[in-house]
Design an enzyme around this catalytic site. Structure first.
Site, PDB file in Angstrom:
ATOM      1  CE  LYS A   3      -1.804   1.504   4.064  1.00 11.33           C
ATOM      2  NZ  LYS A   3      -1.566   2.898   4.472  1.00 11.33           N
ATOM      3  CG  ASN A   4       2.087   2.849   3.578  1.00  8.24           C
ATOM      4  OD1 ASN A   4       0.948   3.179   3.248  1.00  8.24           O
ATOM      5  ND2 ASN A   4       2.433   2.654   4.837  1.00  8.24           N
TER       6      ASN A   4
ATOM      7  NE  ARG B 153      -1.877  12.199   8.383  1.00 16.38           N
ATOM      8  CZ  ARG B 153      -1.839  13.480   8.665  1.00 16.38           C
ATOM      9  NH1 ARG B 153      -2.894  14.062   9.155  1.00 16.38           N
ATOM     10  NH2 ARG B 153      -0.752  14.192   8.477  1.00 16.38           N
TER      11      ARG B 153
ATOM     12  CB  CYS C 275      -5.459  10.874  11.690  1.00 16.81           C
ATOM     13  SG  CYS C 275      -3.908  10.079  12.025  1.00 16.81           S
TER      14      CYS C 275
ATOM     15  NE  ARG D  34      -0.001  10.378  10.353  1.00 13.18           N
ATOM     16  CZ  ARG D  34      -0.414   9.349   9.625  1.00 13.18           C
ATOM     17  NH1 ARG D  34      -1.558   8.775   9.884  1.00 13.18           N
ATOM     18  NH2 ARG D  34       0.311   8.896   8.638  1.00 13.18           N
ATOM     19  N   PRO D  35       1.530  16.676  11.671  1.00 13.10           N
ATOM     20  CG  PRO D  35       3.236  17.877  12.716  1.00 13.10           C
ATOM     21  CD  PRO D  35       2.349  16.672  12.887  1.00 13.10           C
TER      22      PRO D  35
ATOM     23  CG  ASP E  29       6.430  20.688  10.534  1.00 14.61           C
ATOM     24  OD1 ASP E  29       5.738  19.682  10.738  1.00 14.61           O
ATOM     25  OD2 ASP E  29       7.588  20.816  10.984  1.00 14.61           O
ATOM     26  CD  GLN E  30      10.480  18.994   9.243  1.00 15.22           C
ATOM     27  OE1 GLN E  30      11.545  19.068   8.632  1.00 15.22           O
ATOM     28  NE2 GLN E  30      10.189  19.778  10.262  1.00 15.22           N
TER      29      GLN E  30
ATOM     30  CG  ASP F  49       2.866   1.437   9.819  1.00 15.99           C
ATOM     31  OD1 ASP F  49       2.356   2.253  10.599  1.00 15.99           O
ATOM     32  OD2 ASP F  49       3.162   1.713   8.638  1.00 15.99           O
TER      33      ASP F  49
ATOM     34  CB  ILE G  72       6.754   6.819  15.018  1.00 16.40           C
ATOM     35  CG1 ILE G  72       8.015   5.962  14.916  1.00 16.40           C
ATOM     36  CG2 ILE G  72       6.493   7.563  13.703  1.00 16.40           C
ATOM     37  CD1 ILE G  72       9.281   6.685  14.541  1.00 16.40           C
TER      38      ILE G  72
ATOM     39  NE  ARG H 262      -7.257   4.323   5.505  1.00 20.76           N
ATOM     40  CZ  ARG H 262      -6.426   5.027   6.232  1.00 20.76           C
ATOM     41  NH1 ARG H 262      -6.693   5.282   7.473  1.00 20.76           N
ATOM     42  NH2 ARG H 262      -5.321   5.502   5.713  1.00 20.76           N
TER      43      ARG H 262
HETATM   44  N1  EPU Z   1       5.953  14.718  11.234  1.00 22.90           N
HETATM   45  C1  EPU Z   1       6.076  16.057  11.528  1.00 22.90           C
HETATM   46  N2  EPU Z   1       6.126  16.950  10.493  1.00 22.90           N
HETATM   47  C2  EPU Z   1       6.028  16.573   9.198  1.00 22.90           C
HETATM   48  C3  EPU Z   1       5.901  15.208   8.903  1.00 22.90           C
HETATM   49  C4  EPU Z   1       5.878  14.292   9.940  1.00 22.90           C
HETATM   50  O1  EPU Z   1       6.148  16.443  12.685  1.00 22.90           O
HETATM   51  O2  EPU Z   1       6.061  17.446   8.316  1.00 22.90           O
HETATM   52  C5  EPU Z   1       5.952  13.731  12.316  1.00 22.90           C
HETATM   53  C6  EPU Z   1       4.671  12.911  12.398  1.00 22.90           C
HETATM   54  O3  EPU Z   1       3.667  13.596  13.105  1.00 22.90           O
HETATM   55  C7  EPU Z   1       5.148  11.659  13.088  1.00 22.90           C
HETATM   56  C8  EPU Z   1       6.561  11.479  12.531  1.00 22.90           C
HETATM   57  O4  EPU Z   1       6.943  12.749  12.034  1.00 22.90           O
HETATM   58  O5  EPU Z   1       5.205  11.847  14.465  1.00 22.90           O
HETATM   59  C9  EPU Z   1       6.724  10.482  11.415  1.00 22.90           C
HETATM   60  O6  EPU Z   1       5.682  10.669  10.462  1.00 22.90           O
HETATM   61  P1  EPU Z   1       5.864  10.359   8.912  1.00 22.90           P
HETATM   62  O7  EPU Z   1       5.721  11.657   8.169  1.00 22.90           O
HETATM   63  O8  EPU Z   1       7.045   9.539   8.655  1.00 22.90           O
HETATM   64  O9  EPU Z   1       4.542   9.506   8.631  1.00 22.90           O
HETATM   65  P2  EPU Z   1       3.718   9.546   7.299  1.00 22.90           P
HETATM   66  O10 EPU Z   1       4.613   9.767   6.168  1.00 22.90           O
HETATM   67  O11 EPU Z   1       2.535  10.411   7.470  1.00 22.90           O
HETATM   68  C10 EPU Z   1       3.999   6.992   6.736  1.00 22.90           C
HETATM   69  C11 EPU Z   1       3.092   5.834   6.495  1.00 22.90           C
HETATM   70  C12 EPU Z   1       2.443   5.425   7.812  1.00 22.90           C
HETATM   71  C13 EPU Z   1       3.555   5.044   8.801  1.00 22.90           C
HETATM   72  C14 EPU Z   1       4.536   6.227   8.960  1.00 22.90           C
HETATM   73  C15 EPU Z   1       5.725   5.900   9.832  1.00 22.90           C
HETATM   74  C16 EPU Z   1       2.393   6.182   4.198  1.00 22.90           C
HETATM   75  C17 EPU Z   1       1.296   6.530   3.255  1.00 22.90           C
HETATM   76  N3  EPU Z   1       2.087   6.226   5.518  1.00 22.90           N
HETATM   77  O12 EPU Z   1       3.186   8.030   7.253  1.00 22.90           O
HETATM   78  O13 EPU Z   1       1.639   4.294   7.547  1.00 22.90           O
HETATM   79  O14 EPU Z   1       3.007   4.740  10.049  1.00 22.90           O
HETATM   80  O15 EPU Z   1       5.022   6.629   7.657  1.00 22.90           O
HETATM   81  O16 EPU Z   1       6.412   4.822   9.329  1.00 22.90           O
HETATM   82  O17 EPU Z   1       3.475   5.851   3.792  1.00 22.90           O
HETATM   83  C18 EPU Z   1      -0.146   2.816   7.901  1.00 22.90           C
HETATM   84  O18 EPU Z   1       0.134   2.285   6.807  1.00 22.90           O
HETATM   85  O19 EPU Z   1      -0.956   2.314   8.720  1.00 22.90           O
HETATM   86  C19 EPU Z   1       0.473   4.088   8.252  1.00 22.90           C
HETATM   87  C20 EPU Z   1      -0.023   4.908   9.172  1.00 22.90           C
END
Ligand code: EPU
Length: 427
Positions: A22-23, A92, A116, A121-122, A124-125, A311, A333, A403
């Site tokens: 999926k991811n 998201r 969520c 889950r901001p 900002d980056q 995950d 995380i 999902r």
């Molecule tokens: N974060 C920030 N700022 C940002 C981006 C992230 O503070 O701009 C924080 C998040 O709030 C979190 C941490 O950084 O605390 C890591 O988040 P990340 O951005 O890596 O998560 P994501 O990209 O939103 C993906 C997967 C998730 C998985 C996470 C961590 C996809 C579509 N989603 O989410 O998958 O848990 O990486 O490995 O790739 C799932 O499949 O069930 C799922 C939630």
């Protein structure tokens, strides 16, 4: 709303086929926005998040044909670089269209995803990175509006250092940089295998990306602001594979062959499973998991790849809930990823939460109950708990599972679980 009913206690035996990741599929579908012409993506898992992404691409003006497990995305009519709230709030990962849209069309209007079930889950980056590439960003009525330099021009390569490692943040900026003018260096990137997979696809499209899957990625933008269409088969889903490995480990007497599980992408999970006394063995391209004796308690702390995946945290917790002693599970995380704990407690698990740490005292067995979860992986953990428990478990709000797990009840039934989907059950 559908529910899943399980009568637990039966060992699992047989082979489970793993679907596409999926991811990996989600960012790759979004990468089709970087080119015209028809891109063909194979080994796509049949999931609700995939349908949502297809809908989103159509709203953005693409032609999407679905013939599972394949999707073709081609140029449509007018492009409208706007991702509406109704779709983004369902998933998201919709934010993954932001980078490709602004890189390709000089402009994007994408709804902010909001919080969520697992945390705030901001993004900002993602936004800081795009700004460094010359984008102007403003927030208006819940939407991010991004515009290329000088009112919609081509993005510029930049040196960007992430403050924290983010998976979709890394992917968004890789896609944006793949079309930017000049060279981009991304530092402190997330290193998940799905990022490496996106790098492979972008390179197939004619991008020049080096280091995807490591913490420093170099991207050389093309002469012209466009990439070529591609044909690609998605890698197997390591989290789906890991979930079934844990399911096999959870019930004594089980022996399950997981077909398509790549051990190299699951090293930390394998080490931890072996430490519990479960046998994990590579066989050709498959993995065999064998549970022959009581489980030993093992501590885990989630981390970015190659650390223990967040995950897999909920599923591993179910395993530890019947281990012979005390274990400690720390989630680093996401700030709110223990939503499965109260439900597991209702099934008889002994778990105390202290901040981001769960302390478990293994019990003899779990007991079936009606439970429900608020996110995908927590729901999967409750299904595993149902497989372990004596009596009947009903997992409600199965739409979370749909999902991210293709036909979970069918795959588990094939290996001997007593599991059925109840259509339209009480919410
Ligand atoms: N974060 C920030 N700022 C940002 C981006 C992230 O503070 O701009 C924080 C998040 O709030 C979190 C941490 O950084 O605390 C890591 O988040 P990340 O951005 O890596 O998560 P994501 O990209 O939103 C993906 C997967 C998730 C998985 C996470 C961590 C996809 C579509 N989603 O989410 O998958 O848990 O990486 O490995 O790739 C799932 O499949 O069930 C799922 C939630």
């Amino acid at each position: 709303m559908d529910a899943i009913r399980i009568r637990g206690g039966r060992p699992l035996r047989g082979t489970i086929q793993i679907s596409g990741a999926k991811n990996a599929a989600l960012p790759i579908l979004c990468a089709t926005l970087l080119s015209d012409g028809a891109s063909r993506i194979r080994n796509i898992p049949q999931l609700r998040d995939i349908v949502t992404t297809a809908q989103l691409l159509r709203v953005l003006g693409r032609q999407v044909s679905i013939d599972m497990p394949e999707i073709t995305v081609a140029e449509g009519g007018d492009v409208k670089p706007e991702a509406p709230y109704d779709l983004v709030k369902q998933m998201r990962a919709s934010v993954l269209v932001l980078g490709p849209l602004v890189a390709r069309y000089g402009r994007a209007r994408v709804s902010l995803p909001g919080g969520c079930a697992i945390g705030t889950r901001p993004i900002d980056q993602h936004l800081k990175g795009l700004e460094a590439m010359g984008c102007s960003i403003r927030l208006e009525q819940g939407y991010v509006i991004a515009e290329g330099p000088n009112g919609g021009g081509r993005l510029r390569g930049a040196e960007i250092c992430f403050d924290i490692q983010t998976v979709t943040g890394t992917e968004n900026l890789m896609m944006a940089a793949a079309l930017a003018k000049g060279r981009t260096t991304l530092i402190n990137c997330a290193r998940e295998p799905e990022i490496e997979e996106l790098g492979r696809v972008l390179n197939k499209m004619g991008a020049s990306i080096d280091g995807a899957g490591t913490d420093v990625i170099h991207i050389q933008g093309p002469e012209r602001g466009e990439l070529a269409p591609f044909d690609h088969a998605i890698i197997p889903d390591r989290i789906e594979a890991g979930t079934y490995m844990v399911a096999a480990a959870a019930v004594e007497g089980s022996e399950v062959r997981i077909s398509g599980g790549e051990l190299a992408d699951l090293e930390t999970l394998v080490v931890k499973l072996r430490a519990t006394g479960v046998e994990v063995e590579a066989l050709d391209r498959d993995v065999v998991v064998r549970r022959t004796r009581p489980l030993k308690p093992v501590d885990i702390t989630t981390a970015t790849h190659p650390g223990f995946p967040t995950d897999m945290q909920a599923q591993f917790m179910v395993l530890m809930s019947t281990a012979g002693g005390k274990s400690v599970i720390t989630e680093t995380i996401f700030e709110n990823r223990f939503m499965h704990v109260p439900e597991l407690q209702r099934m008889g698990a002994s778990i105390a939460i202290r901040g981001n740490t769960a302390v478990l005292q293994g019990v003899q067995t779990l007991f079936g109950a009606s439970v429900m979860a608020t996110d995908l992986r927590a729901s999967a953990s409750l299904v595993i708990a149902g497989l372990v428990a004596t009596g009947e478990t009903e997992v409600r709000r199965v739409y979370h599972i749909d999902r991210g797990y293709e036909a979970i009840e069918q795959k588990l039934a094939i290996v001997g679980a007593d599991i059925t989907r109840i259509k339209g059950a009480e919410a």
